[in-house]
Design a protein around this motif. Sequence first.
Motif, PDB file in Angstrom:
ATOM      1  N   GLY A 231       0.931  -1.244   0.043  1.00  0.00           N
ATOM      2  CA  GLY A 231      -0.130  -0.096  -0.214  1.00  0.00           C
ATOM      3  C   GLY A 231       0.838   1.139   0.092  1.00  0.00           C
ATOM      4  N   VAL A 232       0.409   2.171  -0.698  1.00  0.00           N
ATOM      5  CA  VAL A 232       1.277   3.575  -0.759  1.00  0.00           C
ATOM      6  C   VAL A 232       1.558   4.246   0.226  1.00  0.00           C
ATOM      7  N   LEU A 233       0.468   4.142   1.115  1.00  0.00           N
ATOM      8  CA  LEU A 233       0.653   4.900   2.511  1.00  0.00           C
ATOM      9  C   LEU A 233       1.576   4.149   3.310  1.00  0.00           C
ATOM     10  N   ASP A 234       1.575   2.715   3.358  1.00  0.00           N
ATOM     11  CA  ASP A 234       2.668   1.996   4.233  1.00  0.00           C
ATOM     12  C   ASP A 234       3.950   2.294   3.675  1.00  0.00           C
ATOM     13  N   LEU A 235       4.091   2.453   2.151  1.00  0.00           N
ATOM     14  CA  LEU A 235       5.469   2.500   1.491  1.00  0.00           C
ATOM     15  C   LEU A 235       6.130   3.974   1.906  1.00  0.00           C
ATOM     16  N   PHE A 236       5.072   4.943   2.073  1.00  0.00           N
ATOM     17  CA  PHE A 236       5.954   6.273   2.375  1.00  0.00           C
ATOM     18  C   PHE A 236       6.291   6.194   3.637  1.00  0.00           C
ATOM     19  N   CYS A 237       5.683   5.617   4.553  1.00  0.00           N
ATOM     20  CA  CYS A 237       6.171   5.514   5.919  1.00  0.00           C
ATOM     21  C   CYS A 237       7.473   4.655   6.244  1.00  0.00           C
ATOM     22  N   ARG A 238       7.538   3.438   5.378  1.00  0.00           N
ATOM     23  CA  ARG A 238       8.519   2.589   5.291  1.00  0.00           C
ATOM     24  C   ARG A 238       9.824   3.179   4.823  1.00  0.00           C
ATOM     25  N   ALA A 239       9.498   3.942   3.856  1.00  0.00           N
ATOM     26  CA  ALA A 239      10.855   5.191   3.121  1.00  0.00           C
ATOM     27  C   ALA A 239      11.112   6.163   3.900  1.00  0.00           C
ATOM     28  N   GLY A 240      10.545   6.188   5.008  1.00  0.00           N
ATOM     29  CA  GLY A 240      10.782   7.491   6.164  1.00  0.00           C
ATOM     30  C   GLY A 240      10.561   8.802   5.320  1.00  0.00           C
ATOM     31  N   LEU A 241       9.686   9.141   4.262  1.00  0.00           N
ATOM     32  CA  LEU A 241       9.130  10.387   3.923  1.00  0.00           C
ATOM     33  C   LEU A 241       8.220  10.728   4.416  1.00  0.00           C
ATOM     34  N   THR A 242       7.275   9.885   5.209  1.00  0.00           N
ATOM     35  CA  THR A 242       6.421  10.371   6.354  1.00  0.00           C
ATOM     36  C   THR A 242       6.294   9.774   7.523  1.00  0.00           C
ATOM     37  N   ALA A 243       6.014  10.240   8.724  1.00  0.00           N
ATOM     38  CA  ALA A 243       6.032   9.611   9.983  1.00  0.00           C
ATOM     39  C   ALA A 243       4.924   8.820  10.215  1.00  0.00           C
ATOM     40  N   SER A 244       3.564   8.921   9.379  1.00  0.00           N
ATOM     41  CA  SER A 244       2.731   8.095   9.700  1.00  0.00           C
ATOM     42  C   SER A 244       1.706   7.810   8.429  1.00  0.00           C
ATOM     43  N   LYS A 245       0.932   7.236   8.370  1.00  0.00           N
ATOM     44  CA  LYS A 245      -0.077   7.051   7.332  1.00  0.00           C
ATOM     45  C   LYS A 245      -0.924   8.119   7.135  1.00  0.00           C
ATOM     46  N   GLY A 246      -1.250   8.864   8.104  1.00  0.00           N
ATOM     47  CA  GLY A 246      -2.186  10.101   8.231  1.00  0.00           C
ATOM     48  C   GLY A 246      -1.382  11.162   7.656  1.00  0.00           C
ATOM     49  N   GLU A 247      -0.098  11.011   7.977  1.00  0.00           N
ATOM     50  CA  GLU A 247       0.618  12.254   7.051  1.00  0.00           C
ATOM     51  C   GLU A 247       0.785  12.044   5.647  1.00  0.00           C
ATOM     52  N   ALA A 248       1.002  10.621   5.422  1.00  0.00           N
ATOM     53  CA  ALA A 248       0.831  10.310   3.816  1.00  0.00           C
ATOM     54  C   ALA A 248      -0.463  10.719   3.405  1.00  0.00           C
ATOM     55  N   ARG A 249      -1.515  10.162   3.767  1.00  0.00           N
ATOM     56  CA  ARG A 249      -2.703  10.649   3.200  1.00  0.00           C
ATOM     57  C   ARG A 249      -2.926  12.106   2.959  1.00  0.00           C
ATOM     58  N   ARG A 250      -2.133  12.994   3.966  1.00  0.00           N
ATOM     59  CA  ARG A 250      -2.548  14.439   3.711  1.00  0.00           C
ATOM     60  C   ARG A 250      -1.720  14.783   2.670  1.00  0.00           C
ATOM     61  N   LEU A 251      -0.388  14.344   2.580  1.00  0.00           N
ATOM     62  CA  LEU A 251       0.571  14.701   1.543  1.00  0.00           C
ATOM     63  C   LEU A 251      -0.153  14.149   0.109  1.00  0.00           C
ATOM     64  N   ILE A 252      -0.788  13.135   0.007  1.00  0.00           N
ATOM     65  CA  ILE A 252      -1.297  12.738  -1.183  1.00  0.00           C
ATOM     66  C   ILE A 252      -2.590  13.555  -1.534  1.00  0.00           C
ATOM     67  N   LYS A 253      -3.379  13.890  -0.568  1.00  0.00           N
ATOM     68  CA  LYS A 253      -4.655  14.663  -0.685  1.00  0.00           C
ATOM     69  C   LYS A 253      -3.884  16.216  -1.198  1.00  0.00           C
ATOM     70  N   GLY A 254      -2.834  16.716  -0.685  1.00  0.00           N
ATOM     71  CA  GLY A 254      -2.364  18.067  -1.154  1.00  0.00           C
ATOM     72  C   GLY A 254      -1.546  18.110  -2.598  1.00  0.00           C
ATOM     73  N   ARG A 255      -1.457  16.812  -3.088  1.00  0.00           N
ATOM     74  CA  ARG A 255      -0.795  16.560  -4.439  1.00  0.00           C
ATOM     75  C   ARG A 255       0.624  16.706  -4.308  1.00  0.00           C
ATOM     76  N   GLY A 256       1.067  16.495  -3.091  1.00  0.00           N
ATOM     77  CA  GLY A 256       2.653  16.576  -3.000  1.00  0.00           C
ATOM     78  C   GLY A 256       3.429  15.129  -2.901  1.00  0.00           C
ATOM     79  N   ALA A 257       2.637  14.030  -3.194  1.00  0.00           N
ATOM     80  CA  ALA A 257       2.960  12.813  -3.271  1.00  0.00           C
ATOM     81  C   ALA A 257       3.327  12.459  -4.823  1.00  0.00           C
ATOM     82  N   ARG A 258       4.545  11.801  -5.067  1.00  0.00           N
ATOM     83  CA  ARG A 258       4.705  11.320  -6.456  1.00  0.00           C
ATOM     84  C   ARG A 258       5.170   9.894  -6.249  1.00  0.00           C
ATOM     85  N   LEU A 259       4.773   9.338  -7.497  1.00  0.00           N
ATOM     86  CA  LEU A 259       5.158   7.751  -7.744  1.00  0.00           C
ATOM     87  C   LEU A 259       6.086   7.812  -9.310  1.00  0.00           C
ATOM     88  N   ASN A 260       7.296   7.714  -9.261  1.00  0.00           N
ATOM     89  CA  ASN A 260       8.181   7.858 -10.549  1.00  0.00           C
ATOM     90  C   ASN A 260       7.773   9.130 -11.249  1.00  0.00           C
TER      91      ASN A 260
END
Length: 417
Positions: A351-380
Motif C-alpha cells: 500500500g502506498v501509505l505504508d510505503l511512504f512510512c517505510r521509506a521515511g518520507l512520512t512519519a505516519s499513514k495520516g501524514e502520507a494521506r495528507r501529502l497525497i491529498k495536497g498533491r505533494g506525493a509522487r510515484l516515478n
Amino acid sequence: MSNPRSTFLRTIVERGYLHQCTDMDGLDARFNDGRVVAYIGFDCTAPSLHVGSLVQIMMLRHLQQSGHKPVVLMGGGTTKVGDPTGRDEARRMLTVEDIDNNMAGIKSVFAKYLTFGDGPADAIMVNNADWLDALQYIDFLRDYGRHFSVNRMLTFDSVKLRLDREQPMSFLEFNYMILQAYDFLELGRRHDCSLQMGGSDQWGNIVNGVELGRRVDNLSLFGLTTPLLTTSSGQKMGKTAQGAVWLNAEQLSPYDYWQYWRNADDADVGRFLRLFTELPLDEIARLESLEGQELNDAKKVLATEATRLCHGDEAAQEAARTATRLFEEGQTAESMPSCDVPAKELGAGIGVLDLFCRAGLTASKGEARRLIKGRGARLNDQVIEDDGLTVTSANAGEGGAVKLSAGKKRHILVKPV
C-alpha cells in the motif's frame, strides 16, 4: 569588547559564534600572550554527533587555525551520569560497552575537522573516564564538594528548569555540574588548559569550572559560550522531521547531508555560511545579498562547502552533481537515497501509505494521506491521486526500483532485495 585584538576572538565575533565570556578583555590578552589550550566536552550518548554540535566543532577548528591548541574531551565518565541540561527527564542509562562504541563513532568526526598529533598546536583527544573512574567518592566530596553552594546550584538553568516543571531530577544528575567543573580543573593541571567553550546552555557548568580552578589551584581560567542555535523557523539545529542530521556517513549519507543545507530557509543562508563554511566574509556578504532564484545558488554553495568540510571534496561534488541530475535534469542518480524492501513483498504489492512510512518520507499513514491529498506525493515523478494505490514491481523503472517523492526536494528509491 567590540574589536578583539587576537585573531581567534576577532574571528568568532565577526562570524557570529560569541554569546558570553567570563572575561573578554582578560581572554583577549591571554590569546595575545601566547598559545592557548582550550577544550570542549562531548558526551557519548549516540554513535555520532549531529549538526547541533557543529558550531562547537567549528570553534575548535578556528582555534587551531589561529595557532592555538584544541582539546576534545570525550565524556566517557560523565556519560555514565547524564547531562540534565535541557532535559525534562533523565537520559537513558548506557552500558560501558554502549559508551565505548559511541565514542569510537564520534572520534571519527573530529579527524575531518582537526589535525591531531604531538605538535604545539596539534589537537589532542582525552577521556574524562581516565580521572573520574578513579575518584574515591568520599575524598572527592571532601576536597571539592565544599566549594559548591547548593543554593547557587539550584539557580542554574540545568536544574531550575527541571524543578520548575516539577519533573524529577536524580541526585546522580545533580552531580553532573560538579564533575564537569572538575574536568576543567584536571585539564588545567594535566594540559595547561585555560579556556572551556560550549553552548550557552553550558554557561553555569563552565562558570563552576572557572571558579573551582581559582579556588583550588589559583588557576586563571576562562569560559566562552556560543548562542543556542535555531533555524529562522524556530527549529532546533540538528533535527528534522526525518530525524537527526548526523555527521557520520554511516548514519546519514553525504547526499542527504548536502540536501539538509540546500533546503535551508532563505533567512538562514548568510548566518549558516558564516558559521559552517570557511568562505571569506566579503564573499558571504555577496551571496546573502542575492534574491529570488539566485538565492538558490547561494544555498548550493552553502551545501557544497559544508559537505566538503564534513565528508571531503569528492563526496561534496558528487552530492551536488546528484542533485543537479535529479532536480534539474530529471534523472534518477545511483547515489540517490534508497530504501530496501523484499522483492517478494514488492511483487505482491505494498500500500502506498505504508510505503511512504517505510521509506521515511512520512512519519505516519495520516501524514502520507495528507501529502497525497495536497498533491505533494509522487510515484516515478507522477502525482499520486489515490491514497489506496498499491505499489508493485510493475511500477518499477530501470534497475527494478520505484521512485517515491514527497514534495519537490525529498526523494527515495525503493529497491527490491
